[in-house]
Design a protein around this motif. Structure first.
Motif, PDB file in Angstrom:
ATOM      1  N   LEU A  38       0.935  -1.181   0.046  1.00  0.00           N
ATOM      2  CA  LEU A  38       0.050  -0.025  -0.006  1.00  0.00           C
ATOM      3  C   LEU A  38       0.833   1.244  -0.185  1.00  0.00           C
ATOM      4  CD1 LEU A  38      -2.577  -1.133   2.699  1.00  0.00           C
ATOM      5  CD2 LEU A  38      -2.612  -1.251   0.241  1.00  0.00           C
ATOM      6  N   ALA A  39       2.261   1.017   0.074  1.00  0.00           N
ATOM      7  CA  ALA A  39       3.047   2.152  -0.034  1.00  0.00           C
ATOM      8  C   ALA A  39       2.729   3.429  -0.659  1.00  0.00           C
ATOM      9  CB  ALA A  39       4.563   1.829  -0.133  1.00  0.00           C
ATOM     10  N   LYS A  40       2.666   2.990  -2.203  1.00  0.00           N
ATOM     11  CA  LYS A  40       2.352   4.067  -3.163  1.00  0.00           C
ATOM     12  C   LYS A  40       1.027   4.792  -3.019  1.00  0.00           C
ATOM     13  CE  LYS A  40       2.345   4.497  -8.097  1.00  0.00           C
ATOM     14  NZ  LYS A  40       2.604   3.745  -9.391  1.00  0.00           N
ATOM     15  N   ASP A  41      -0.049   4.235  -2.548  1.00  0.00           N
ATOM     16  CA  ASP A  41      -1.328   4.536  -2.251  1.00  0.00           C
ATOM     17  C   ASP A  41      -1.350   5.532  -1.122  1.00  0.00           C
ATOM     18  OD1 ASP A  41      -3.593   2.793  -4.132  1.00  0.00           O
ATOM     19  OD2 ASP A  41      -1.722   1.811  -3.389  1.00  0.00           O
ATOM     20  N   LEU A  81     -10.012   5.175   8.378  1.00  0.00           N
ATOM     21  CA  LEU A  81     -10.754   6.022   8.215  1.00  0.00           C
ATOM     22  C   LEU A  81      -9.937   7.489   8.230  1.00  0.00           C
ATOM     23  CD1 LEU A  81     -13.769   5.451  10.738  1.00  0.00           C
ATOM     24  CD2 LEU A  81     -13.743   5.289   8.258  1.00  0.00           C
ATOM     25  N   ALA A  82      -8.551   7.231   8.556  1.00  0.00           N
ATOM     26  CA  ALA A  82      -7.623   8.451   8.682  1.00  0.00           C
ATOM     27  C   ALA A  82      -7.603   9.405   7.457  1.00  0.00           C
ATOM     28  CB  ALA A  82      -6.073   8.096   8.837  1.00  0.00           C
ATOM     29  N   GLN A  83      -7.597  10.736   7.766  1.00  0.00           N
ATOM     30  CA  GLN A  83      -7.595  11.629   6.946  1.00  0.00           C
ATOM     31  C   GLN A  83      -6.266  12.506   6.778  1.00  0.00           C
ATOM     32  OE1 GLN A  83      -9.629  11.970   4.215  1.00  0.00           O
ATOM     33  NE2 GLN A  83     -11.015  10.340   4.967  1.00  0.00           N
ATOM     34  N   LYS A 138      -7.004  -4.679  -2.746  1.00  0.00           N
ATOM     35  CA  LYS A 138      -7.107  -3.374  -2.851  1.00  0.00           C
ATOM     36  C   LYS A 138      -7.744  -2.594  -3.861  1.00  0.00           C
ATOM     37  CE  LYS A 138      -3.995  -1.141  -4.607  1.00  0.00           C
ATOM     38  NZ  LYS A 138      -2.689  -0.687  -5.084  1.00  0.00           N
ATOM     39  N   GLU A 139      -7.491  -3.238  -5.091  1.00  0.00           N
ATOM     40  CA  GLU A 139      -7.940  -2.682  -6.337  1.00  0.00           C
ATOM     41  C   GLU A 139      -9.706  -2.876  -6.247  1.00  0.00           C
ATOM     42  OE1 GLU A 139      -6.381  -1.241  -8.988  1.00  0.00           O
ATOM     43  OE2 GLU A 139      -4.642  -1.438  -7.682  1.00  0.00           O
ATOM     44  N   TRP A 171      -7.892   0.812  -0.409  1.00  0.00           N
ATOM     45  CA  TRP A 171      -7.096   0.536   1.149  1.00  0.00           C
ATOM     46  C   TRP A 171      -7.899   0.645   1.903  1.00  0.00           C
ATOM     47  CZ3 TRP A 171      -5.711   3.941   4.520  1.00  0.00           C
ATOM     48  CH2 TRP A 171      -5.503   5.352   4.361  1.00  0.00           C
ATOM     49  N   ARG A 172      -8.631   1.656   2.183  1.00  0.00           N
ATOM     50  CA  ARG A 172      -9.447   2.093   3.314  1.00  0.00           C
ATOM     51  C   ARG A 172     -10.478   0.762   3.466  1.00  0.00           C
ATOM     52  NH1 ARG A 172      -8.930   6.832   5.108  1.00  0.00           N
ATOM     53  NH2 ARG A 172      -8.049   8.627   3.598  1.00  0.00           N
TER      54      ARG A 172
END
Length: 379
Positions: free
Chosen positions: A26-29, A88-90, A151-152, A156-157
């Motif tokens: 998930l690093a790139k996202d 849920l983090a923004q 993820k697709e 990721w959330r």
């Protein structure tokens, strides 16, 4: 009953391995959506290990006194909360809080299992423990190509929100489905006194702990973030990165499964030394960009770091097993935090070559300090 105990604890460790490994895919996202640089990405991901490590020493005493049936599920619920917060983090701060809560929550997944198995499977403890780790490490496989595909589909959330529900279910199943001891066996509890002082004064245990710092720390720092980010840096696609991480994690599963068998027959110290040297070769191949053999070596031989916990159990009396193993685990997980964060800082300032070269130098230093223990074991 024993099979159910093994299966439920293995599920808990599977989830721990999945969560610790997920950020590599998930690093790139995460970087794009929340604007994270390499240092921030490394620090946030490493908070899992900082929180995990901080929980180890109090956890050892709790496991020795209360037992894993209550301690492990309670902490898993903290991990479920962390997964919701993360999903849920923004902002970077909330993302970091979620990651830290997951780390605290997963702190008892392996150590609780080992504490329970010391009473449920006393005659074949090493075999059952490495089997647990090998099966649980398939969580790293799930956090490779399957996670890239999930993820697709969910984003990721969505992955983390679904994961929170699964973790809570496993926590409930553990609490309802296991016992601290087999029927008819009393829980021994743990002696109070100066248990931590004893393990900190054990010089041989500290040599093993420093090897865990360099060996386990490098193995996990790569598997759970930098092996993926490095492949992205070289221009590979998300699926290609997932496939390389699948190779890394698949090798790790095999390594975990055979490490105990080889250690029982050839000696723990000899096998640890040989595997750490072959892991160092993998680091060298990584620097040379020979990715397929590098990831295969790093995964398979890196998994042998688990033998530092086996050796810790051999170096302490029975009433200190919880504290002795959690001390070594503290060094291994603490090393993962420092090395994962440190690699991010080094990559940002100096590039990947010097960052990975630093991991190699640290591992060789740890092996140099470990050699006297090898000679004592041989003697």
């Amino acid at each position: 009953m024993a099979a159910r105990v093994f299966f439920l604890f293995a599920l808990g460790y599977f989830l721990s391995y999945f969560y610790r490994s997920a950020n590599a895919v998930l690093a790139k996202d995460l970087s794009q959506e929340l604007g994270l640089g390499p240092a921030e990405l490394g620090f946030m991901t490493s908070l899992f290990y900082l929180a995990f490590a901080a929980a180890q020493l109090p956890l050892g005493g709790l496991l020795d006194r209360v037992g894993p049936r209550a301690v492990t599920p309670a902490l898993l619920l903290v991990a479920a909360l962390g997964s919701v917060v993360f999903g849920l983090a923004q902002s970077f701060a909330v993302l970091a809080l979620g990651r830290a809560l997951i780390g605290v929550g997963m702190a008892a997944a392996l150590m609780g299992s080992m504490r329970a198995f010391s009473l449920w499977f006393p005659r074949n403890y090493a075999t059952v423990s490495t089997l647990l780790v090998g099966l649980g490490a398939t969580g790293g496989l799930m956090a490779a190509t399957p996670l890239a595909l999930l993820k697709e589909a969910l984003g990721w959330r969505g992955v983390f929100l679904l994961g929170a529900f699964v973790v809570a279910l496993v926590a409930l199943a553990l609490y309802l489905g296991v016992r601290n001891t087999p029927p008819g066996v009393a829980w021994p509890g743990g002696q109070r006194g100066d248990g931590l002082g004893e393990v900190f004064r054990n010089g041989r245990l500290l040599r093993v702990a420093f090897l865990a710092f360099a060996f386990a720390g490098s193995f996990l720092a790569l598997q759970t973030l930098w092996a993926g980010d490095y492949a992205y840096h070289l221009g590979l696609t998300a699926l290609e990165v997932g496939n390389l991480l699948f190779l890394y994690s698949g090798g790790a599963v095999l390594g975990f499964l055979v490490s105990g068998y080889l250690a029982d027959r050839l000696g723990t110290a000899r096998v640890l030394l040989a595997s750490a040297l072959l892991f160092a070769l993998g680091l060298l191949l990584l620097l040379l960009k020979a990715l397929v053999p590098a990831y295969a070596l790093l995964g398979f031989f890196g998994a042998f770091n688990i033998l530092t916990l086996t050796q810790a159990r051999e170096l302490v009396p029975s009433h200190l097993v919880g504290r002795g193993t959690t001390l070594v685990n503290l060094f291994g997980i603490g090393g993962t935090f420092l090395l994962q964060w440190g690699v991010g800082v080094a990559v940002e300032a100096l590039g990947y070559a010097l960052a990975f070269g630093g991991l190699l130098a640290l591992l060789l230093l740890a092996l140099g300090l470990y050699l006297p223990l090898l000679h004592k074991s041989s003697g």
